[in-house]
Design an enzyme around this catalytic site. Structure first.
Site, PDB file in Angstrom:
ATOM      1  N   SER A 293      -3.885 -10.930   0.617  1.00 40.31           N
ATOM      2  CA  SER A 293      -3.283  -9.664   0.202  1.00 40.31           C
ATOM      3  C   SER A 293      -1.909  -9.420   0.810  1.00 40.31           C
ATOM      4  CB  SER A 293      -4.203  -8.496   0.581  1.00 40.31           C
ATOM      5  OG  SER A 293      -4.456  -8.488   1.978  1.00 40.31           O
TER       6      SER A 293
ATOM      7  N   ASP B 132      -2.202   1.485   4.427  1.00 34.52           N
ATOM      8  CA  ASP B 132      -3.570   1.942   4.152  1.00 34.52           C
ATOM      9  C   ASP B 132      -4.544   1.601   5.277  1.00 34.52           C
ATOM     10  OD1 ASP B 132      -3.791  -0.788   3.889  1.00 34.52           O
ATOM     11  OD2 ASP B 132      -4.282  -0.773   1.755  1.00 34.52           O
TER      12      ASP B 132
ATOM     13  N   HIS C 129      -2.997  -2.913   5.360  1.00 34.80           N
ATOM     14  CA  HIS C 129      -1.742  -3.502   4.909  1.00 34.80           C
ATOM     15  C   HIS C 129      -0.565  -2.637   5.337  1.00 34.80           C
ATOM     16  CE1 HIS C 129      -5.011  -4.478   1.996  1.00 34.80           C
ATOM     17  NE2 HIS C 129      -4.599  -5.703   2.290  1.00 34.80           N
TER      18      HIS C 129
END
Length: 409
Positions: free
Chosen positions: A39, A373, A376
Protein backbone atom coordinates in the site's frame (compact mmCIF):
# COMPACT_ATOMS: atom_id res chain seq x y z
CA UNK A 1 6.55 -29.97 -35.88
CA UNK A 2 9.99 -30.23 -34.32
CA UNK A 3 11.04 -33.54 -32.83
CA UNK A 4 11.30 -33.76 -29.03
CA UNK A 5 15.09 -34.06 -29.33
CA UNK A 6 15.43 -30.97 -31.50
CA UNK A 7 13.06 -29.04 -29.24
CA UNK A 8 15.17 -29.97 -26.22
CA UNK A 9 18.32 -28.74 -27.99
CA UNK A 10 16.45 -25.58 -28.94
CA UNK A 11 15.46 -24.88 -25.34
CA UNK A 12 18.98 -25.55 -24.08
CA UNK A 13 20.37 -23.11 -26.62
CA UNK A 14 17.65 -20.60 -25.78
CA UNK A 15 18.50 -20.83 -22.09
CA UNK A 16 21.96 -19.47 -22.82
CA UNK A 17 20.50 -16.71 -24.96
CA UNK A 18 17.74 -15.68 -22.57
CA UNK A 19 19.20 -15.68 -19.10
CA UNK A 20 19.38 -11.91 -19.19
CA UNK A 21 21.73 -10.35 -16.66
CA UNK A 22 22.09 -6.66 -15.91
CA UNK A 23 24.73 -5.07 -18.10
CA UNK A 24 25.47 -2.08 -15.92
CA UNK A 25 23.45 0.88 -14.70
CA UNK A 26 24.20 3.59 -17.22
CA UNK A 27 23.90 7.17 -16.14
CA UNK A 28 21.30 8.08 -18.73
CA UNK A 29 17.72 9.09 -18.19
CA UNK A 30 15.23 6.64 -16.73
CA UNK A 31 12.70 5.83 -19.46
CA UNK A 32 10.34 3.80 -17.27
CA UNK A 33 9.71 2.75 -13.67
CA UNK A 34 8.48 -0.69 -12.66
CA UNK A 35 7.31 -1.05 -9.09
CA UNK A 36 6.44 -3.99 -6.87
CA UNK A 37 5.19 -3.55 -3.32
CA UNK A 38 2.24 -2.92 -1.04
CA UNK A 39 0.00 0.00 0.00
CA UNK A 40 2.98 2.35 0.32
CA UNK A 41 3.24 2.20 -3.47
CA UNK A 42 -0.11 0.94 -4.80
CA UNK A 43 -1.66 3.49 -7.18
CA UNK A 44 -4.92 1.58 -7.65
CA UNK A 45 -4.45 -2.17 -8.04
CA UNK A 46 -6.33 -3.16 -4.88
CA UNK A 47 -9.18 -0.81 -5.76
CA UNK A 48 -9.37 -2.47 -9.21
CA UNK A 49 -9.08 -6.00 -7.85
CA UNK A 50 -11.11 -5.95 -4.66
CA UNK A 51 -14.78 -6.98 -5.01
CA UNK A 52 -17.51 -4.46 -4.06
CA UNK A 53 -17.47 -3.84 -0.33
CA UNK A 54 -13.89 -5.03 0.15
CA UNK A 55 -11.63 -2.20 1.30
CA UNK A 56 -14.33 0.12 0.05
CA UNK A 57 -13.05 3.18 1.90
CA UNK A 58 -9.99 3.75 -0.31
CA UNK A 59 -12.27 3.93 -3.33
CA UNK A 60 -14.05 7.00 -1.97
CA UNK A 61 -13.37 10.36 -0.37
CA UNK A 62 -11.80 11.38 1.96
CA UNK A 63 -9.09 9.18 0.37
CA UNK A 64 -7.68 11.36 -2.38
CA UNK A 65 -9.14 14.57 -0.92
CA UNK A 66 -5.93 16.54 -1.51
CA UNK A 67 -5.54 15.11 -5.01
CA UNK A 68 -9.12 16.09 -5.78
CA UNK A 69 -10.59 12.62 -6.21
CA UNK A 70 -10.06 9.07 -4.92
CA UNK A 71 -7.54 7.09 -6.97
CA UNK A 72 -7.11 3.89 -4.97
CA UNK A 73 -4.03 5.31 -3.24
CA UNK A 74 -3.95 4.83 0.54
CA UNK A 75 -3.47 8.51 1.28
CA UNK A 76 -5.11 11.89 0.93
CA UNK A 77 -3.12 12.37 -2.26
CA UNK A 78 0.12 11.32 -3.88
CA UNK A 79 2.68 8.71 -2.80
CA UNK A 80 6.48 8.59 -2.89
CA UNK A 81 6.37 6.70 -6.19
CA UNK A 82 4.39 9.60 -7.70
CA UNK A 83 6.93 12.21 -6.60
CA UNK A 84 9.77 10.01 -7.84
CA UNK A 85 8.10 9.70 -11.25
CA UNK A 86 7.59 13.47 -11.39
CA UNK A 87 11.23 14.08 -10.56
CA UNK A 88 12.24 11.67 -13.32
CA UNK A 89 10.12 13.67 -15.77
CA UNK A 90 7.70 10.75 -16.15
CA UNK A 91 3.91 10.46 -15.80
CA UNK A 92 2.39 8.80 -12.75
CA UNK A 93 2.55 5.00 -12.96
CA UNK A 94 -0.72 3.37 -13.88
CA UNK A 95 -1.74 0.26 -11.92
CA UNK A 96 -1.24 -3.03 -13.76
CA UNK A 97 -4.89 -4.02 -13.31
CA UNK A 98 -6.18 -0.83 -14.94
CA UNK A 99 -7.78 -1.24 -18.34
CA UNK A 100 -7.04 0.79 -21.45
CA UNK A 101 -4.30 2.85 -19.80
CA UNK A 102 -0.79 3.57 -20.99
CA UNK A 103 2.17 1.56 -19.68
CA UNK A 104 4.64 3.34 -21.97
CA UNK A 105 6.61 4.75 -19.04
CA UNK A 106 6.35 1.83 -16.66
CA UNK A 107 3.86 -0.20 -14.65
CA UNK A 108 2.88 -0.34 -11.00
CA UNK A 109 2.38 -3.93 -9.81
CA UNK A 110 2.11 -3.06 -6.09
CA UNK A 111 -1.07 -4.08 -4.26
CA UNK A 112 -2.21 -2.70 -0.92
CA UNK A 113 -2.09 -5.47 1.68
CA UNK A 114 0.40 -7.55 -0.31
CA UNK A 115 2.93 -9.71 1.50
CA UNK A 116 6.42 -10.73 0.50
CA UNK A 117 5.84 -14.41 1.30
CA UNK A 118 2.91 -16.45 0.07
CA UNK A 119 0.43 -16.64 2.92
CA UNK A 120 0.22 -20.43 2.69
CA UNK A 121 3.96 -20.61 3.36
CA UNK A 122 3.89 -17.98 6.05
CA UNK A 123 0.96 -19.06 8.16
CA UNK A 124 0.51 -22.70 7.09
CA UNK A 125 -3.15 -22.00 6.46
CA UNK A 126 -3.75 -21.03 10.10
CA UNK A 127 -4.47 -17.36 9.44
CA UNK A 128 -7.08 -15.95 7.09
CA UNK A 129 -6.27 -12.79 5.18
CA UNK A 130 -9.02 -10.18 5.44
CA UNK A 131 -8.96 -8.67 1.96
CA UNK A 132 -6.16 -9.74 -0.37
CA UNK A 133 -3.82 -12.64 -0.93
CA UNK A 134 -1.37 -10.96 -3.29
CA UNK A 135 2.28 -11.72 -2.75
CA UNK A 136 5.59 -10.77 -4.31
CA UNK A 137 5.50 -14.00 -6.31
CA UNK A 138 2.24 -12.96 -7.98
CA UNK A 139 3.54 -9.47 -8.73
CA UNK A 140 6.67 -10.96 -10.30
CA UNK A 141 4.46 -13.10 -12.51
CA UNK A 142 2.54 -9.99 -13.57
CA UNK A 143 5.85 -8.26 -14.28
CA UNK A 144 7.08 -11.10 -16.48
CA UNK A 145 3.77 -11.44 -18.27
CA UNK A 146 3.70 -7.70 -18.93
CA UNK A 147 7.24 -7.66 -20.34
CA UNK A 148 6.59 -10.75 -22.42
CA UNK A 149 3.34 -9.55 -23.94
CA UNK A 150 4.66 -6.04 -24.63
CA UNK A 151 8.10 -6.84 -26.00
CA UNK A 152 7.31 -10.02 -27.89
CA UNK A 153 5.17 -7.65 -29.96
CA UNK A 154 8.05 -5.16 -30.27
CA UNK A 155 10.33 -7.96 -31.43
CA UNK A 156 8.12 -8.45 -34.44
CA UNK A 157 5.46 -11.07 -33.78
CA UNK A 158 2.43 -10.48 -31.59
CA UNK A 159 0.66 -13.72 -32.53
CA UNK A 160 2.88 -16.17 -30.63
CA UNK A 161 2.33 -16.76 -26.94
CA UNK A 162 5.37 -17.77 -24.90
CA UNK A 163 4.82 -19.06 -21.37
CA UNK A 164 7.75 -18.24 -19.13
CA UNK A 165 9.60 -21.14 -17.54
CA UNK A 166 12.19 -21.56 -14.81
CA UNK A 167 13.29 -18.58 -12.67
CA UNK A 168 16.90 -19.39 -13.61
CA UNK A 169 16.01 -18.72 -17.21
CA UNK A 170 13.23 -16.22 -16.82
CA UNK A 171 12.79 -15.26 -20.44
CA UNK A 172 13.10 -18.57 -22.23
CA UNK A 173 10.14 -19.67 -24.27
CA UNK A 174 8.79 -23.15 -24.82
CA UNK A 175 7.27 -23.22 -28.28
CA UNK A 176 7.62 -25.93 -30.91
CA UNK A 177 9.47 -24.66 -33.96
CA UNK A 178 10.44 -21.27 -32.51
CA UNK A 179 13.56 -19.73 -34.05
CA UNK A 180 16.50 -19.06 -31.76
CA UNK A 181 16.93 -15.76 -33.57
CA UNK A 182 13.44 -14.68 -32.53
CA UNK A 183 14.01 -15.68 -28.91
CA UNK A 184 17.23 -13.69 -28.95
CA UNK A 185 15.41 -10.72 -30.45
CA UNK A 186 12.75 -10.73 -27.71
CA UNK A 187 15.42 -11.02 -25.02
CA UNK A 188 17.40 -8.16 -26.49
CA UNK A 189 14.38 -5.86 -26.59
CA UNK A 190 13.43 -6.63 -22.98
CA UNK A 191 17.00 -6.32 -21.78
CA UNK A 192 17.38 -2.96 -23.52
CA UNK A 193 14.14 -1.72 -21.98
CA UNK A 194 15.14 -2.75 -18.47
CA UNK A 195 18.59 -1.22 -18.83
CA UNK A 196 16.97 2.17 -19.33
CA UNK A 197 14.48 1.62 -16.51
CA UNK A 198 14.30 1.72 -12.73
CA UNK A 199 12.82 -1.20 -10.79
CA UNK A 200 11.62 -0.88 -7.19
CA UNK A 201 11.30 -4.13 -5.26
CA UNK A 202 9.28 -2.90 -2.31
CA UNK A 203 8.64 -1.60 0.21
CA UNK A 204 7.27 -5.04 0.97
CA UNK A 205 7.42 -7.39 3.93
CA UNK A 206 5.72 -5.02 6.33
CA UNK A 207 2.38 -6.77 5.93
CA UNK A 208 3.94 -10.17 6.63
CA UNK A 209 4.71 -8.82 10.07
CA UNK A 210 1.52 -6.76 10.42
CA UNK A 211 -0.71 -9.76 9.90
CA UNK A 212 1.35 -11.82 12.34
CA UNK A 213 1.07 -9.11 14.99
CA UNK A 214 -2.67 -8.82 14.32
CA UNK A 215 -2.87 -12.57 14.95
CA UNK A 216 -1.51 -11.85 18.46
CA UNK A 217 1.95 -13.22 17.85
CA UNK A 218 4.63 -11.81 20.14
CA UNK A 219 7.57 -9.74 18.93
CA UNK A 220 9.93 -12.66 19.59
CA UNK A 221 7.71 -14.97 17.53
CA UNK A 222 7.49 -12.54 14.63
CA UNK A 223 11.26 -12.03 14.70
CA UNK A 224 11.64 -15.66 13.62
CA UNK A 225 10.00 -14.71 10.31
CA UNK A 226 12.63 -12.13 9.38
CA UNK A 227 15.14 -14.41 7.58
CA UNK A 228 12.44 -15.96 5.39
CA UNK A 229 10.84 -12.60 4.55
CA UNK A 230 14.22 -11.06 3.68
CA UNK A 231 15.21 -14.06 1.55
CA UNK A 232 11.92 -13.83 -0.35
CA UNK A 233 12.63 -10.17 -1.17
CA UNK A 234 16.18 -10.97 -2.23
CA UNK A 235 15.09 -13.90 -4.40
CA UNK A 236 12.63 -11.62 -6.19
CA UNK A 237 15.34 -9.01 -6.69
CA UNK A 238 17.62 -11.65 -8.20
CA UNK A 239 14.90 -12.57 -10.69
CA UNK A 240 14.51 -8.93 -11.69
CA UNK A 241 18.28 -8.59 -12.14
CA UNK A 242 18.43 -11.81 -14.16
CA UNK A 243 15.78 -10.38 -16.47
CA UNK A 244 18.20 -7.60 -17.32
CA UNK A 245 17.42 -4.83 -14.81
CA UNK A 246 20.42 -2.58 -14.29
CA UNK A 247 19.00 -0.09 -11.75
CA UNK A 248 17.17 -1.55 -8.76
CA UNK A 249 16.08 -0.05 -5.44
CA UNK A 250 15.18 -2.25 -2.45
CA UNK A 251 13.53 -0.25 0.36
CA UNK A 252 13.57 -1.25 4.02
CA UNK A 253 10.76 -1.14 6.57
CA UNK A 254 9.49 1.86 8.55
CA UNK A 255 9.98 2.33 12.30
CA UNK A 256 6.57 0.77 12.96
CA UNK A 257 6.70 1.71 16.64
CA UNK A 258 6.00 5.31 15.53
CA UNK A 259 2.76 4.55 13.67
CA UNK A 260 -0.55 5.54 15.32
CA UNK A 261 -1.94 2.05 14.62
CA UNK A 262 0.78 0.31 16.65
CA UNK A 263 0.98 3.06 19.27
CA UNK A 264 -2.72 2.43 19.90
CA UNK A 265 -2.78 -1.36 19.64
CA UNK A 266 0.38 -1.99 21.68
CA UNK A 267 0.30 0.95 24.07
CA UNK A 268 2.42 0.38 27.18
CA UNK A 269 1.90 1.92 30.63
CA UNK A 270 5.63 2.23 31.33
CA UNK A 271 7.34 5.39 30.02
CA UNK A 272 10.47 3.27 29.54
CA UNK A 273 8.73 1.45 26.68
CA UNK A 274 9.03 4.60 24.57
CA UNK A 275 12.09 6.25 23.07
CA UNK A 276 12.99 9.93 22.70
CA UNK A 277 10.71 10.26 19.67
CA UNK A 278 7.73 8.86 21.65
CA UNK A 279 7.80 5.64 19.64
CA UNK A 280 7.64 2.07 20.97
CA UNK A 281 11.19 0.82 21.45
CA UNK A 282 10.59 -2.91 20.97
CA UNK A 283 8.73 -2.48 17.69
CA UNK A 284 11.36 -0.14 16.29
CA UNK A 285 14.09 -2.53 17.37
CA UNK A 286 12.22 -5.30 15.54
CA UNK A 287 11.97 -3.21 12.34
CA UNK A 288 15.66 -2.35 12.63
CA UNK A 289 16.54 -6.06 12.77
CA UNK A 290 14.62 -6.66 9.55
CA UNK A 291 16.41 -3.73 7.92
CA UNK A 292 19.86 -4.85 9.08
CA UNK A 293 19.36 -8.31 7.55
CA UNK A 294 17.94 -6.80 4.36
CA UNK A 295 20.85 -4.36 4.02
CA UNK A 296 23.34 -7.20 4.44
CA UNK A 297 21.53 -9.22 1.79
CA UNK A 298 21.45 -6.23 -0.59
CA UNK A 299 25.22 -5.86 -0.09
CA UNK A 300 25.51 -9.50 -1.17
CA UNK A 301 23.55 -8.71 -4.34
CA UNK A 302 25.80 -5.75 -5.06
CA UNK A 303 28.80 -8.09 -4.89
CA UNK A 304 27.11 -10.75 -7.06
CA UNK A 305 25.89 -8.27 -9.69
CA UNK A 306 28.77 -5.77 -9.99
CA UNK A 307 27.53 -4.47 -13.35
CA UNK A 308 24.15 -3.45 -11.94
CA UNK A 309 23.36 -0.41 -9.80
CA UNK A 310 21.57 -1.70 -6.70
CA UNK A 311 20.59 0.60 -3.83
CA UNK A 312 18.98 0.25 -0.41
CA UNK A 313 16.34 2.89 0.43
CA UNK A 314 16.44 3.67 4.14
CA UNK A 315 12.78 4.28 5.00
CA UNK A 316 13.55 3.73 8.71
CA UNK A 317 16.02 6.54 9.33
CA UNK A 318 14.47 8.91 6.81
CA UNK A 319 11.15 8.61 8.68
CA UNK A 320 12.85 9.27 12.02
CA UNK A 321 14.57 12.28 10.44
CA UNK A 322 11.17 13.53 9.30
CA UNK A 323 9.76 13.16 12.82
CA UNK A 324 12.66 14.97 14.45
CA UNK A 325 12.55 17.78 11.92
CA UNK A 326 8.77 17.95 11.64
CA UNK A 327 8.28 21.65 12.55
CA UNK A 328 10.98 22.78 10.11
CA UNK A 329 9.33 20.65 7.40
CA UNK A 330 5.95 22.29 7.98
CA UNK A 331 4.26 19.68 10.17
CA UNK A 332 2.40 20.35 13.42
CA UNK A 333 4.75 19.18 16.17
CA UNK A 334 1.75 18.21 18.33
CA UNK A 335 0.30 15.94 15.64
CA UNK A 336 3.26 13.91 14.41
CA UNK A 337 1.91 10.72 16.02
CA UNK A 338 -1.78 11.34 15.32
CA UNK A 339 -3.81 10.27 12.31
CA UNK A 340 -5.39 13.05 10.29
CA UNK A 341 -8.39 10.84 9.47
CA UNK A 342 -9.71 8.78 12.37
CA UNK A 343 -12.06 8.44 15.29
CA UNK A 344 -10.47 9.97 18.36
CA UNK A 345 -8.28 8.73 21.14
CA UNK A 346 -4.73 9.73 21.93
CA UNK A 347 -3.53 8.92 18.40
CA UNK A 348 -6.85 9.47 16.60
CA UNK A 349 -6.90 5.84 15.54
CA UNK A 350 -9.44 3.09 16.14
CA UNK A 351 -9.15 -0.26 14.35
CA UNK A 352 -12.94 -0.61 14.49
CA UNK A 353 -13.47 2.80 12.87
CA UNK A 354 -11.06 3.09 9.99
CA UNK A 355 -10.76 6.30 8.00
CA UNK A 356 -13.71 6.84 5.70
CA UNK A 357 -16.39 4.97 7.63
CA UNK A 358 -19.23 6.62 9.53
CA UNK A 359 -17.98 8.01 12.81
CA UNK A 360 -14.61 9.20 11.56
CA UNK A 361 -13.52 12.73 10.75
CA UNK A 362 -10.75 14.37 8.72
CA UNK A 363 -8.40 17.04 10.05
CA UNK A 364 -8.71 20.52 8.59
CA UNK A 365 -5.21 20.51 7.08
CA UNK A 366 -3.74 17.11 6.08
CA UNK A 367 -0.46 18.79 5.11
CA UNK A 368 0.19 19.49 8.81
CA UNK A 369 0.05 15.77 9.63
CA UNK A 370 2.54 12.97 9.04
CA UNK A 371 -0.01 10.16 9.27
CA UNK A 372 -3.10 10.08 7.11
CA UNK A 373 -5.13 7.18 8.52
CA UNK A 374 -2.92 5.77 11.27
CA UNK A 375 -1.22 3.31 8.93
CA UNK A 376 -0.34 5.32 5.84
CA UNK A 377 1.18 8.77 5.43
CA UNK A 378 -0.19 12.02 4.07
CA UNK A 379 0.80 13.39 0.69
CA UNK A 380 2.89 16.04 2.46
CA UNK A 381 4.78 13.39 4.45
CA UNK A 382 5.35 11.23 1.37
CA UNK A 383 6.70 14.29 -0.44
CA UNK A 384 9.10 14.99 2.42
CA UNK A 385 10.15 11.33 2.52
CA UNK A 386 10.78 11.32 -1.22
CA UNK A 387 13.02 14.36 -0.90
CA UNK A 388 14.93 12.87 2.04
CA UNK A 389 15.48 9.54 0.29
CA UNK A 390 15.92 10.26 -3.40
CA UNK A 391 17.53 13.70 -3.08
CA UNK A 392 19.15 13.21 0.30
CA UNK A 393 21.39 10.71 2.03
CA UNK A 394 18.97 7.86 2.56
CA UNK A 395 19.47 6.12 -0.79
CA UNK A 396 22.58 3.98 -0.40
CA UNK A 397 24.33 4.36 -2.79
CA UNK A 398 22.84 7.20 -4.80
CA UNK A 399 22.12 5.62 -8.19
CA UNK A 400 19.70 8.19 -9.61
CA UNK A 401 20.33 11.14 -11.87
CA UNK A 402 17.45 13.54 -12.23
CA UNK A 403 16.73 15.50 -15.39
CA UNK A 404 17.58 19.18 -15.21
CA UNK A 405 14.75 21.21 -13.60
CA UNK A 406 13.22 18.01 -12.24
CA UNK A 407 15.62 17.55 -9.33
CA UNK A 408 13.30 18.60 -6.51
CA UNK A 409 9.95 17.25 -5.47
Amino acid sequence: MASSASLLLLLVAASHVCCCHGQGGDNGAVAAIYSLGDSITDTGNLAKEAPPGAFETIKHLPYGVTFGRPTGRCSDGLLMIDFLAQDMGLPFLNPYLAKNMSFAHGVNFAVAGATAMDLADQFNGSFSMPFTSNSLKLQLRWFKDSMKSTYATHAGNSSISFPLITPQCTLCFQQSGILILYVKSVCAVIRKRLQSSLVLVGEIGGNDYNFAFYANKSVSEVEKMIPAVVQTIINATKEVLDMGASRVIVPGNFPIGCLPSYLTAMAAPEPSAYDSTACLKDLNLFAAKHNTQLQQAVAGLQASYPDAAIAYADYFNSFLSLLKGAPALGFDSNSTHKACCGAGGRYNYDLRLMCGVEGTAVCADPSAYVSWDGIHMTQAAYKAMSRLIYHGRYLQPQILNFPEKNGQT
